[in-house]
Design an enzyme around this catalytic site. Structure first.
Site, mmCIF file in Angstrom:
data_model
loop_
_atom_site.group_PDB
_atom_site.id
_atom_site.type_symbol
_atom_site.label_atom_id
_atom_site.label_comp_id
_atom_site.label_asym_id
_atom_site.label_seq_id
_atom_site.Cartn_x
_atom_site.Cartn_y
_atom_site.Cartn_z
ATOM 1 N N ALA A 8 0.877 -1.176 0.000
ATOM 2 C CA ALA A 8 0.000 0.000 0.000
ATOM 3 C C ALA A 8 0.907 1.216 0.000
ATOM 4 C CB ALA A 8 -0.911 -0.021 1.210
ATOM 5 N N TYR B 98 -2.601 4.546 -2.361
ATOM 6 C CA TYR B 98 -3.301 3.266 -2.219
ATOM 7 C C TYR B 98 -3.517 2.910 -0.749
ATOM 8 C CZ TYR B 98 -3.466 1.822 -7.118
ATOM 9 O OH TYR B 98 -3.775 1.702 -8.452
ATOM 10 N N ASP C 189 -6.049 -3.480 -3.885
ATOM 11 C CA ASP C 189 -7.306 -2.870 -4.351
ATOM 12 C C ASP C 189 -8.409 -3.922 -4.510
ATOM 13 O OD1 ASP C 189 -5.923 -4.020 -6.472
ATOM 14 O OD2 ASP C 189 -6.633 -2.553 -7.942
ATOM 15 N N ALA D 66 -10.389 -13.244 -14.037
ATOM 16 C CA ALA D 66 -11.851 -13.204 -14.211
ATOM 17 C C ALA D 66 -12.255 -12.872 -15.655
ATOM 18 C CB ALA D 66 -12.448 -12.178 -13.258
ATOM 19 N N GLU E 260 2.735 -8.966 -14.146
ATOM 20 C CA GLU E 260 1.788 -10.019 -14.537
ATOM 21 C C GLU E 260 2.252 -10.777 -15.782
ATOM 22 O OE1 GLU E 260 -2.639 -9.942 -13.898
ATOM 23 O OE2 GLU E 260 -2.529 -9.253 -15.966
ATOM 24 N N TYR F 159 -8.794 5.215 -10.872
ATOM 25 C CA TYR F 159 -7.634 5.630 -11.667
ATOM 26 C C TYR F 159 -7.495 7.142 -11.772
ATOM 27 C CZ TYR F 159 -7.014 0.878 -13.435
ATOM 28 O OH TYR F 159 -6.786 -0.458 -13.554
HETATM 29 C C1 5GW Z 1 -0.497 3.486 -8.753
HETATM 30 C C2 5GW Z 1 -0.838 3.972 -10.011
HETATM 31 C C3 5GW Z 1 -0.891 3.088 -11.058
HETATM 32 C C4 5GW Z 1 -0.622 1.736 -10.834
HETATM 33 C C5 5GW Z 1 -0.296 1.272 -9.592
HETATM 34 C C6 5GW Z 1 -0.211 2.158 -8.541
HETATM 35 C C7 5GW Z 1 0.104 1.673 -7.207
HETATM 36 C C8 5GW Z 1 0.084 0.314 -6.944
HETATM 37 C C9 5GW Z 1 0.366 2.553 -6.120
HETATM 38 O O1 5GW Z 1 0.434 3.793 -6.247
HETATM 39 N N1 5GW Z 1 0.563 2.051 -4.878
HETATM 40 C C10 5GW Z 1 0.539 0.721 -4.642
HETATM 41 O O2 5GW Z 1 0.697 0.284 -3.490
HETATM 42 N N2 5GW Z 1 0.331 -0.166 -5.688
HETATM 43 C C11 5GW Z 1 0.353 -1.604 -5.396
HETATM 44 O O3 5GW Z 1 0.519 -2.345 -6.597
HETATM 45 C C12 5GW Z 1 -0.992 -2.035 -4.795
HETATM 46 O O4 5GW Z 1 -0.802 -3.125 -3.937
HETATM 47 C C13 5GW Z 1 -1.768 -2.438 -6.035
HETATM 48 O O5 5GW Z 1 -2.874 -3.240 -5.738
HETATM 49 C C14 5GW Z 1 -0.661 -3.133 -6.837
HETATM 50 C C15 5GW Z 1 -0.915 -3.237 -8.348
HETATM 51 O O6 5GW Z 1 -1.411 -2.025 -8.869
HETATM 52 P P1 5GW Z 1 -2.928 -1.938 -9.374
HETATM 53 O O7 5GW Z 1 -3.794 -2.649 -8.395
HETATM 54 O O8 5GW Z 1 -3.299 -0.500 -9.624
HETATM 55 O O9 5GW Z 1 -2.848 -2.701 -10.746
HETATM 56 P P2 5GW Z 1 -4.060 -3.396 -11.545
HETATM 57 O O10 5GW Z 1 -3.376 -4.382 -12.435
HETATM 58 O O11 5GW Z 1 -4.997 -4.064 -10.561
HETATM 59 O O12 5GW Z 1 -4.768 -2.304 -12.298
HETATM 60 MN MN MN Z 2 -5.069 -4.388 -8.553
#
Ligand code: 5GW
Ligand code: MN
Length: 298
Positions: A68, A72, A160, A181, A248, A292
């Protein structure tokens, strides 16, 4: 799948102990076994109490890693942790490893007996792609320095999302991957693997499209998985390429070369916005609403 492959699959599953109790025929509407004999776990296939008893007897324990960083933390961590107290590996010892750039902002939850939390400070990478990808290095390092002394298994999660149903010991195995999914019923030609031959994540075909929001296994296997992905990510950086879906893409490549011993159905990470599907009887983990526009400014 024909009867013969099911018999073969059951024989392979015998080696996995409790997994031999899985009823692969209880769900005829979905695929319950891979071609290499790994079960695909769906509601109705397993006896939760049996899994819990076996894992308590074996003294299984679980480390959950979650990142986090930046916004986040405020946006997602509270709901993630609160819901995991209700649903994640209830009855087994669990240690949360929360990685954040602002440890002082992490709420000190009252955890159930046998559950504890470690908050670990990490650097905040300026590119979000790096926040996501560099998780692999932190996970590998932390397993090496800490987790391997305290837990038999590790599960790694995106933040998230939130738990909405049992995510229990039936999910434990040597190496565990999750069906995405969006793609579990798609033809393979639609899988979004990395298609650039210059990337280490490049692949032409594969078994499934796995979702990197959840992966796990024994600490030994998760360490190997994270180390291999990190190594390939760094090699790509040296060659000035970046895989389409970052960590990924690399995870998908690794899992194609090293088949998981258990596959989780999309019940274990469902997007409610996809709508209702009769395949999904229980949403065990659900995608949180994407923010986003406010979260992805860099
Ligand atoms: C912030 C902006 C864009 C993409 C990722 C981030 C982000 C991700 C961040 O600012 N802080 C953060 O802790 N993360 C970590 O990376 C979270 O645990 C997040 O769940 C993980 C992956 O990023 P996600 O969830 O935005 O990616 P997707 O593939 O679920 O859209
Ligand atoms: Mn995610």
């Amino acid at each position: 799948m024909d009867k013969c492959s099911v018999v073969l699959a059951n024989k392979l599953l015998m080696r996995n102990g409790t997994d031999s109790s899985l009823d692969l025929w209880s769900r005829t509407d979905v695929q319950t076994c891979t071609t290499w004999g790994a079960p695909i776990v769906w509601d109705g296939m397993f006896d939760p109490g049996l899994y819990d008893r076996v894992h308590r007897r074996k003294n299984s324990s679980v480390a959950l890693t979650v990142f986090a960083v930046g916004r986040y933390l405020d946006a997602y961590l509270g709901a993630f942790l609160n819901s995991s107290e209700r649903h994640f590996m209830v009855g087994l010892p669990v240690t949360y490893y929360v990685f954040t750039d602002e440890p002082e902002k992490v709420l000190r939850l009252a955890l159930a007996l046998g559950r504890r939390m470690r908050v670990v400070k990490v650097e905040r990478h300026s590119r979000w792609q790096d926040i996501s990808m560099m998780r692999m290095k932190t996970i590998a390092d932390t397993i090496k320095s800490d987790i391997r002394h305290h837990a038999t298994h590790v599960f790694c999660f995106d933040v998230d999302q939130y738990f909405g149903g049992r995510f229990g010991s039936e999910a434990l195995a040597e190496s565990v991957a999750l069906l995405h999914a969006y793609y579990y019923r798609s033809p393979k030609c639609l899988y979004t693997y990395e298609r650039n031959p210059k990337s280490k994540a490049y692949m032409v075909t594969g078994d499934f499209y796995y979702h990197a929001a959840v992966f796990g296994g024994s600490w030994h296997n998760v360490k190997a998985m994270a180390e291999a992905c990190y190594k390939d990510i760094m090699e790509d950086k040296e060659n000035n390429v970046e895989a389409r879906w970052h960590d990924e893409s690399h995870l998908n490549k690794y899992l194609w070369l090293h088949k998981p011993s258990k596959v989780l159905s999309p019940e274990y990470c469902w997007d409610n916005l996809t709508g209702n599907s009769s395949d999904i009887r229980v949403g065990r983990l659900l995608w949180a609403t994407k923010q986003y526009h406010t979260l992805r400014i860099s």
